[in-house]
Design a protein around this motif. Sequence first.
Motif, mmCIF file in Angstrom:
data_model
loop_
_atom_site.group_PDB
_atom_site.id
_atom_site.type_symbol
_atom_site.label_atom_id
_atom_site.label_comp_id
_atom_site.label_asym_id
_atom_site.label_seq_id
_atom_site.Cartn_x
_atom_site.Cartn_y
_atom_site.Cartn_z
ATOM 1 N N GLY A 97 75.855 25.071 92.471
ATOM 2 C CA GLY A 97 77.233 25.074 91.987
ATOM 3 C C GLY A 97 77.330 24.839 90.485
ATOM 4 N N ALA A 98 76.602 23.847 89.995
ATOM 5 C CA ALA A 98 76.677 23.517 88.564
ATOM 6 C C ALA A 98 76.086 24.627 87.708
ATOM 7 N N ILE A 99 74.974 25.191 88.129
ATOM 8 C CA ILE A 99 74.332 26.245 87.346
ATOM 9 C C ILE A 99 75.165 27.521 87.388
ATOM 10 N N THR A 100 75.794 27.809 88.538
ATOM 11 C CA THR A 100 76.652 28.986 88.634
ATOM 12 C C THR A 100 77.859 28.845 87.716
ATOM 13 N N ILE A 101 78.437 27.672 87.660
ATOM 14 C CA ILE A 101 79.567 27.432 86.751
ATOM 15 C C ILE A 101 79.129 27.645 85.308
ATOM 16 N N LEU A 102 77.952 27.170 84.955
ATOM 17 C CA LEU A 102 77.433 27.365 83.601
ATOM 18 C C LEU A 102 77.207 28.851 83.305
ATOM 19 N N PHE A 103 76.620 29.569 84.245
ATOM 20 C CA PHE A 103 76.349 30.997 84.075
ATOM 21 C C PHE A 103 77.652 31.790 83.944
ATOM 22 N N VAL A 104 78.610 31.521 84.817
ATOM 23 C CA VAL A 104 79.901 32.210 84.756
ATOM 24 C C VAL A 104 80.635 31.837 83.474
ATOM 25 N N GLY A 105 80.502 30.599 83.029
ATOM 26 C CA GLY A 105 81.121 30.176 81.761
ATOM 27 C C GLY A 105 80.566 30.951 80.573
ATOM 28 N N ILE A 106 79.264 31.200 80.582
ATOM 29 C CA ILE A 106 78.659 31.992 79.505
ATOM 30 C C ILE A 106 79.176 33.423 79.548
ATOM 31 N N LEU A 107 79.288 33.994 80.744
ATOM 32 C CA LEU A 107 79.823 35.347 80.859
ATOM 33 C C LEU A 107 81.290 35.412 80.418
ATOM 34 N N VAL A 108 82.057 34.374 80.736
ATOM 35 C CA VAL A 108 83.459 34.330 80.299
ATOM 36 C C VAL A 108 83.538 34.234 78.778
ATOM 37 N N MET A 109 82.659 33.445 78.171
ATOM 38 C CA MET A 109 82.639 33.370 76.702
ATOM 39 C C MET A 109 82.328 34.734 76.097
ATOM 40 N N LEU A 110 81.348 35.431 76.667
ATOM 41 C CA LEU A 110 81.038 36.777 76.181
ATOM 42 C C LEU A 110 82.234 37.715 76.340
ATOM 43 N N MET A 111 82.962 37.580 77.426
ATOM 44 C CA MET A 111 84.142 38.416 77.665
ATOM 45 C C MET A 111 85.222 38.112 76.629
ATOM 46 N N ILE A 112 85.450 36.843 76.352
ATOM 47 C CA ILE A 112 86.458 36.461 75.344
ATOM 48 C C ILE A 112 86.062 36.989 73.969
ATOM 49 N N PHE A 113 84.797 36.857 73.616
ATOM 50 C CA PHE A 113 84.334 37.379 72.321
ATOM 51 C C PHE A 113 84.514 38.897 72.255
ATOM 52 N N SER A 114 84.230 39.575 73.355
ATOM 53 C CA SER A 114 84.340 41.036 73.371
ATOM 54 C C SER A 114 85.794 41.487 73.248
ATOM 55 N N ILE A 115 86.692 40.803 73.945
ATOM 56 C CA ILE A 115 88.111 41.168 73.853
ATOM 57 C C ILE A 115 88.639 40.900 72.447
ATOM 58 N N ALA A 116 88.284 39.751 71.890
ATOM 59 C CA ALA A 116 88.723 39.443 70.521
ATOM 60 C C ALA A 116 88.144 40.443 69.527
ATOM 61 N N GLU A 117 86.893 40.807 69.708
ATOM 62 C CA GLU A 117 86.256 41.783 68.814
ATOM 63 C C GLU A 117 86.917 43.152 68.939
ATOM 64 N N LEU A 118 87.305 43.525 70.145
ATOM 65 C CA LEU A 118 88.002 44.790 70.346
ATOM 66 C C LEU A 118 89.307 44.814 69.559
ATOM 67 N N PHE A 119 90.083 43.750 69.653
ATOM 68 C CA PHE A 119 91.357 43.710 68.925
ATOM 69 C C PHE A 119 91.149 43.660 67.418
ATOM 70 N N ILE A 120 90.186 42.890 66.954
ATOM 71 C CA ILE A 120 89.923 42.806 65.511
ATOM 72 C C ILE A 120 89.463 44.162 64.982
ATOM 73 N N SER A 121 88.589 44.827 65.703
ATOM 74 C CA SER A 121 88.082 46.126 65.249
ATOM 75 C C SER A 121 89.182 47.178 65.211
ATOM 76 N N LEU A 122 90.012 47.207 66.250
ATOM 77 C CA LEU A 122 91.111 48.177 66.250
ATOM 78 C C LEU A 122 92.102 47.885 65.129
ATOM 79 N N PHE A 123 92.423 46.615 64.915
ATOM 80 C CA PHE A 123 93.345 46.243 63.841
ATOM 81 C C PHE A 123 92.769 46.608 62.479
ATOM 82 N N SER A 124 91.494 46.339 62.284
ATOM 83 C CA SER A 124 90.855 46.658 61.006
ATOM 84 C C SER A 124 90.796 48.160 60.772
ATOM 85 N N SER A 125 90.605 48.926 61.825
ATOM 86 C CA SER A 125 90.602 50.379 61.677
ATOM 87 C C SER A 125 91.975 50.897 61.279
#
Length: 198
Positions: free
Chosen positions: A157-185
Amino acid sequence: MDSKNVHSPMFLVLPPEIITPENQTTAFTATAYDPQNRVQKILIRKLAILGATQILFGIMNFSIGVVFLFTLVNPYPRFPFIFLSGYPFWGAALFINSGAFLIALRRNTTDTLIKMSQGMNLLSALGAATGIILLIFGFLLDGEFICGYSPDGMQCGAITILFVGILVMLMIFSIAELFISLFSSVVGCYSEECEACC
């Protein structure tokens, strides 16, 4: 003509007929207020901040990829899907490059650099969108990545939460990067029309 006007510097440039007071007119020049151009200049100045943010997101994506590099230990016989896709590394390269182009655009605004920055940001937005899709597949494929191989249910349970948390962080970074890149373009498209951006 008197001797005072003969040695005058004004006489050397203009003949006396033109400089007499009855022919002099005062011309006022005014420039129109262009709020669009002013907003564009402010946005171009803020691109350095967005560029630094893109570089930081790229470094974070790369560091998460390095963390995934150390997940190939017993009892887990394979890497997570998102690591196998290579997204933390090629996504980081795209984000860092597009951020560097934005910072360079702030320092030296040329037509070539605007077009290159715009193209790099579009490529970075495409990479972020691809990364979001790969992360969704990663959530689906690796939902039981930890628990499926662990003989001991206590740490699962604890390791799965950590793994899913890392994937969620990557998802947040990707969504933010998508918006920043589109805005900059989009800002890059508008800055192409103004002559002196910064």
